[in-house]
Design a protein around this motif. Structure first.
Motif, short mmCIF file in Angstrom:
data_model
loop_
_atom_site.label_atom_id
_atom_site.label_comp_id
_atom_site.label_asym_id
_atom_site.label_seq_id
_atom_site.Cartn_x
_atom_site.Cartn_y
_atom_site.Cartn_z
N ILE A 118 8.66 -1.78 -1.27
CA ILE A 118 7.85 -0.63 -1.66
C ILE A 118 6.37 -0.91 -1.39
N GLY A 119 5.89 -2.10 -1.77
CA GLY A 119 4.49 -2.45 -1.55
C GLY A 119 4.12 -2.47 -0.08
N VAL A 120 4.97 -3.03 0.76
CA VAL A 120 4.70 -3.09 2.20
C VAL A 120 4.73 -1.69 2.80
N LEU A 121 5.72 -0.89 2.40
CA LEU A 121 5.78 0.49 2.92
C LEU A 121 4.55 1.30 2.50
N LEU A 122 4.10 1.12 1.27
CA LEU A 122 2.90 1.82 0.81
C LEU A 122 1.69 1.36 1.63
N GLY A 123 1.59 0.06 1.88
CA GLY A 123 0.50 -0.45 2.71
C GLY A 123 0.54 0.11 4.12
N MET A 124 1.72 0.21 4.68
CA MET A 124 1.88 0.77 6.02
C MET A 124 1.47 2.24 6.04
N TYR A 125 1.92 2.99 5.02
CA TYR A 125 1.55 4.41 4.91
C TYR A 125 0.03 4.56 4.84
N MET A 126 -0.61 3.77 3.97
CA MET A 126 -2.06 3.88 3.82
C MET A 126 -2.77 3.58 5.14
N SER A 127 -2.29 2.58 5.85
CA SER A 127 -2.89 2.22 7.13
C SER A 127 -2.71 3.32 8.16
N MET A 128 -1.52 3.87 8.23
CA MET A 128 -1.25 4.92 9.22
C MET A 128 -2.03 6.20 8.90
N ALA A 129 -2.18 6.50 7.61
CA ALA A 129 -2.88 7.72 7.20
C ALA A 129 -4.39 7.52 7.10
N HIS A 130 -4.83 6.28 7.23
CA HIS A 130 -6.24 5.95 7.03
C HIS A 130 -6.74 6.46 5.69
N ASP A 131 -5.88 6.34 4.69
CA ASP A 131 -6.19 6.79 3.32
C ASP A 131 -5.83 5.63 2.39
N TYR A 132 -6.83 5.00 1.84
CA TYR A 132 -6.63 3.80 1.03
C TYR A 132 -6.82 4.09 -0.46
N THR A 133 -6.59 5.33 -0.83
CA THR A 133 -6.73 5.74 -2.23
C THR A 133 -5.82 4.92 -3.14
N LEU A 134 -4.64 4.60 -2.68
CA LEU A 134 -3.63 3.92 -3.52
C LEU A 134 -3.66 2.40 -3.38
N THR A 135 -4.79 1.85 -2.94
CA THR A 135 -4.90 0.40 -2.77
C THR A 135 -4.59 -0.35 -4.07
N GLY A 136 -5.03 0.18 -5.20
CA GLY A 136 -4.75 -0.47 -6.49
C GLY A 136 -3.26 -0.52 -6.79
N VAL A 137 -2.54 0.53 -6.46
CA VAL A 137 -1.09 0.55 -6.67
C VAL A 137 -0.43 -0.46 -5.74
N ALA B 19 -1.71 -3.16 -4.41
CA ALA B 19 -2.00 -4.54 -4.85
C ALA B 19 -1.18 -4.93 -6.07
N HIS B 20 -1.07 -4.03 -7.04
CA HIS B 20 -0.31 -4.34 -8.25
C HIS B 20 1.19 -4.47 -7.96
N LEU B 21 1.71 -3.62 -7.09
CA LEU B 21 3.14 -3.74 -6.73
C LEU B 21 3.43 -5.09 -6.08
N ASN B 22 2.51 -5.52 -5.20
CA ASN B 22 2.74 -6.80 -4.51
C ASN B 22 2.51 -7.99 -5.42
N LEU B 23 1.54 -7.90 -6.33
CA LEU B 23 1.26 -9.04 -7.20
C LEU B 23 2.22 -9.11 -8.39
N LEU B 24 2.32 -8.02 -9.14
CA LEU B 24 3.15 -8.02 -10.35
C LEU B 24 4.63 -7.76 -10.04
N GLY B 25 4.89 -6.98 -9.00
CA GLY B 25 6.28 -6.67 -8.67
C GLY B 25 6.92 -7.71 -7.78
N TRP B 26 6.25 -8.08 -6.71
CA TRP B 26 6.82 -9.01 -5.75
C TRP B 26 6.54 -10.46 -6.14
N ALA B 27 5.28 -10.86 -6.12
CA ALA B 27 4.95 -12.28 -6.29
C ALA B 27 5.30 -12.81 -7.68
#
Length: 130
Positions: free
Chosen positions: A18-37, A39-47
């Protein structure tokens, strides 16, 4: 449902995707509004969840303890609540702001329970998996 270290690892992989897909979406859309989400998904959810899973796999008694079970469910319920609330707030829907502290509190409780569990059930006498 039996909660084991492997359970933690499998759930963490879902957060990783989910975190990687969200990062990919943000990159493709050039919209980084959800950067906090993201980061938290990758840190608290994944790592963090994956590391807890490794610790619980090495020390199965800790995973099987009441603290391990409560920690799993507090984290598994709290993180999605916090992330959904944060996503809506970052998108400008401030009416969701009140649910972020509910999820965040569950995650903090989860982290504290994990720390207590490690101090109580992880160590040389705890029967490390070989």
């Amino acid at each position: 449902m039996t909660i084991t270290g492997v359970t933690y690892i499998k759930v963490s992989v879902v957060y990783f995707v989910i975190g990687v897909l969200l990062g990919m979406y943000m990159s493709m859309a050039h919209d980084y509004t959800l950067t906090g989400v993201h980061a938290h998904l990758n840190l608290l959810g994944w790592a963090s969840f994956a590391l807890a899973g490794v610790i619980y796999w090495l020390f199965p008694r800790a995973a099987a303890s009441v603290l391990g079970k409560i920690q799993f469910w507090a984290h598994s319920i709290g993180l999605p609540i916090m992330m959904i609330g944060l996503a809506f707030v970052l998108e400008g829907k401030t009416s969701f702001e009140s649910i972020i502290p509910i999820g965040a509190t569950l995650v903090v409780v989860s982290v504290i329970l994990f720390a207590i569990n490690v101090f109580m059930n992880v160590g040389p006498r705890a029967g490390i998996r070989k």
